[in-house]
Design a protein around this motif. Structure first.
Motif, PDB file in Angstrom:
ATOM      1  N   ASN A  11      12.524  25.392   6.120  1.00 55.71           N
ATOM      2  CA  ASN A  11      13.203  26.577   5.583  1.00 55.71           C
ATOM      3  C   ASN A  11      14.233  27.159   6.552  1.00 55.71           C
ATOM      4  O   ASN A  11      14.641  28.306   6.409  1.00 55.71           O
ATOM      5  CB  ASN A  11      12.194  27.644   5.141  1.00 55.71           C
ATOM      6  N   LEU A  12      14.672  26.358   7.503  1.00 57.94           N
ATOM      7  CA  LEU A  12      15.733  26.774   8.425  1.00 57.94           C
ATOM      8  C   LEU A  12      16.827  25.713   8.480  1.00 57.94           C
ATOM      9  O   LEU A  12      16.529  24.512   8.432  1.00 57.94           O
ATOM     10  CB  LEU A  12      15.182  26.971   9.842  1.00 57.94           C
ATOM     11  N   SER A  44       8.529  31.168   0.082  1.00 62.87           N
ATOM     12  CA  SER A  44       7.687  31.110   1.272  1.00 62.87           C
ATOM     13  C   SER A  44       6.268  31.550   0.922  1.00 62.87           C
ATOM     14  O   SER A  44       6.073  32.559   0.253  1.00 62.87           O
ATOM     15  CB  SER A  44       8.280  32.015   2.350  1.00 62.87           C
ATOM     16  N   ARG A  47       4.014  34.330   3.900  1.00 62.61           N
ATOM     17  CA  ARG A  47       4.942  35.358   4.396  1.00 62.61           C
ATOM     18  C   ARG A  47       6.142  35.388   3.468  1.00 62.61           C
ATOM     19  O   ARG A  47       6.994  34.525   3.526  1.00 62.61           O
ATOM     20  CB  ARG A  47       5.399  35.041   5.816  1.00 62.61           C
ATOM     21  N   ASP A  49       8.702  37.264   3.387  1.00 61.00           N
ATOM     22  CA  ASP A  49       9.948  37.770   3.960  1.00 61.00           C
ATOM     23  C   ASP A  49      10.795  36.668   4.594  1.00 61.00           C
ATOM     24  O   ASP A  49      11.736  36.956   5.320  1.00 61.00           O
ATOM     25  CB  ASP A  49       9.647  38.851   4.994  1.00 61.00           C
ATOM     26  N   GLN A  50      10.498  35.419   4.312  1.00 64.53           N
ATOM     27  CA  GLN A  50      11.214  34.306   4.932  1.00 64.53           C
ATOM     28  C   GLN A  50      12.042  33.545   3.902  1.00 64.53           C
ATOM     29  O   GLN A  50      11.800  33.648   2.696  1.00 64.53           O
ATOM     30  CB  GLN A  50      10.219  33.357   5.589  1.00 64.53           C
ATOM     31  N   TYR A  53      11.689  27.477   1.051  1.00 66.58           N
ATOM     32  CA  TYR A  53      11.445  26.147   1.622  1.00 66.58           C
ATOM     33  C   TYR A  53      11.949  25.055   0.702  1.00 66.58           C
ATOM     34  O   TYR A  53      12.010  25.232  -0.516  1.00 66.58           O
ATOM     35  CB  TYR A  53       9.934  25.915   1.818  1.00 66.58           C
ATOM     36  N   TRP A  88       2.728  30.672  10.273  1.00 66.09           N
ATOM     37  CA  TRP A  88       3.509  30.640   9.040  1.00 66.09           C
ATOM     38  C   TRP A  88       4.935  31.136   9.245  1.00 66.09           C
ATOM     39  O   TRP A  88       5.570  31.636   8.320  1.00 66.09           O
ATOM     40  CB  TRP A  88       2.825  31.407   7.908  1.00 66.09           C
ATOM     41  N   GLY A  89       5.448  30.985  10.464  1.00 68.79           N
ATOM     42  CA  GLY A  89       6.823  31.373  10.739  1.00 68.79           C
ATOM     43  C   GLY A  89       7.798  30.353  10.184  1.00 68.79           C
ATOM     44  O   GLY A  89       7.441  29.231   9.842  1.00 68.79           O
ATOM     45  N   SER A  90       9.061  30.751  10.084  1.00 67.38           N
ATOM     46  CA  SER A  90      10.105  29.835   9.622  1.00 67.38           C
ATOM     47  C   SER A  90      10.198  28.645  10.560  1.00 67.38           C
ATOM     48  O   SER A  90       9.868  28.744  11.751  1.00 67.38           O
ATOM     49  CB  SER A  90      11.447  30.563   9.565  1.00 67.38           C
ATOM     50  N   ARG A  91      10.637  27.504  10.022  1.00 67.82           N
ATOM     51  CA  ARG A  91      10.689  26.298  10.840  1.00 67.82           C
ATOM     52  C   ARG A  91      11.717  25.307  10.315  1.00 67.82           C
ATOM     53  O   ARG A  91      11.980  25.261   9.123  1.00 67.82           O
ATOM     54  CB  ARG A  91       9.323  25.636  10.908  1.00 67.82           C
TER      55      ARG A  91
END
Length: 159
Positions: A11-12, A44, A47, A49-50, A53, A88-91
């Motif tokens: 998702n980045l 997402s 979370r 707020d991301q 994906y 579960w952070g953006s990656r």
């Protein structure tokens, strides 16, 4: 040979390129890809707020032990810029082992089948596309059954 199902997610950045590069690395470092699902755009999970994906499930056939596959996956994620800063952070790329044959693995750093796969539409939708009759050895249900029982309401769109 053991059938191994992996979930890819990004998702980045250029998400599609990260999925493609991950598959290239997997084929070079682990095993050839036998089956791959379509790519799905999903909200997402965990979370909200991301960024959305892109997710895809692939199947490999290999004789490598699960721990070796995990080590290879972690190296691939690192090579593609994955940073583990928060849960579960953006990656740029995330690669999860969903199934390793019919094995049930409960180790400190690896749980197979993936402990959350039955709760996640973004996993079950692409998995059902390529392996609808695959049997979950813990829950004793097929992937289709799990998908039909799913409570997850996040938006999932096949690209």
């Amino acid at each position: 040979m053991i059938n191994v199902f992996l979930l890819l997610g990004s998702n980045l950045g250029d998400r599609q390129t990260y999925l493609s590069k991950a598959i290239d690395h997997i084929e070079r470092d682990i095993a050839p890809v036998i089956l791959k699902s379509s790519v799905y755009k999903t909200q997402s999970w965990g979370r909200s707020d991301q960024p959305d994906y892109l997710n895809q499930v692939i199947m490999l056939s290999t004789d490598k032990p699960a721990q070796k596959i995990l080590a290879d996956i972690l190296a691939i994620e690192k090579a593609l810029g994955r940073e583990r800063l928060e849960k579960w952070g953006s990656r740029t790329i995330d690669i999860d082992i969903l199934f390793y044959g019919d094995d049930i693995i409960c180790e400190a750093d690896l749980t197979v089948p993936h402990p959350h796969l039955h709760k996640r539409g973004f996993t079950l939708e692409p998995l059902a596309e390529i392996a609808p009759r695959l049997h979950h050895p813990v829950l004793n249900k097929t992937v289709t059954d799990l998908k039909n029982d799913l409570a997850d309401t996040l938006n999932i769109k096949k690209l």
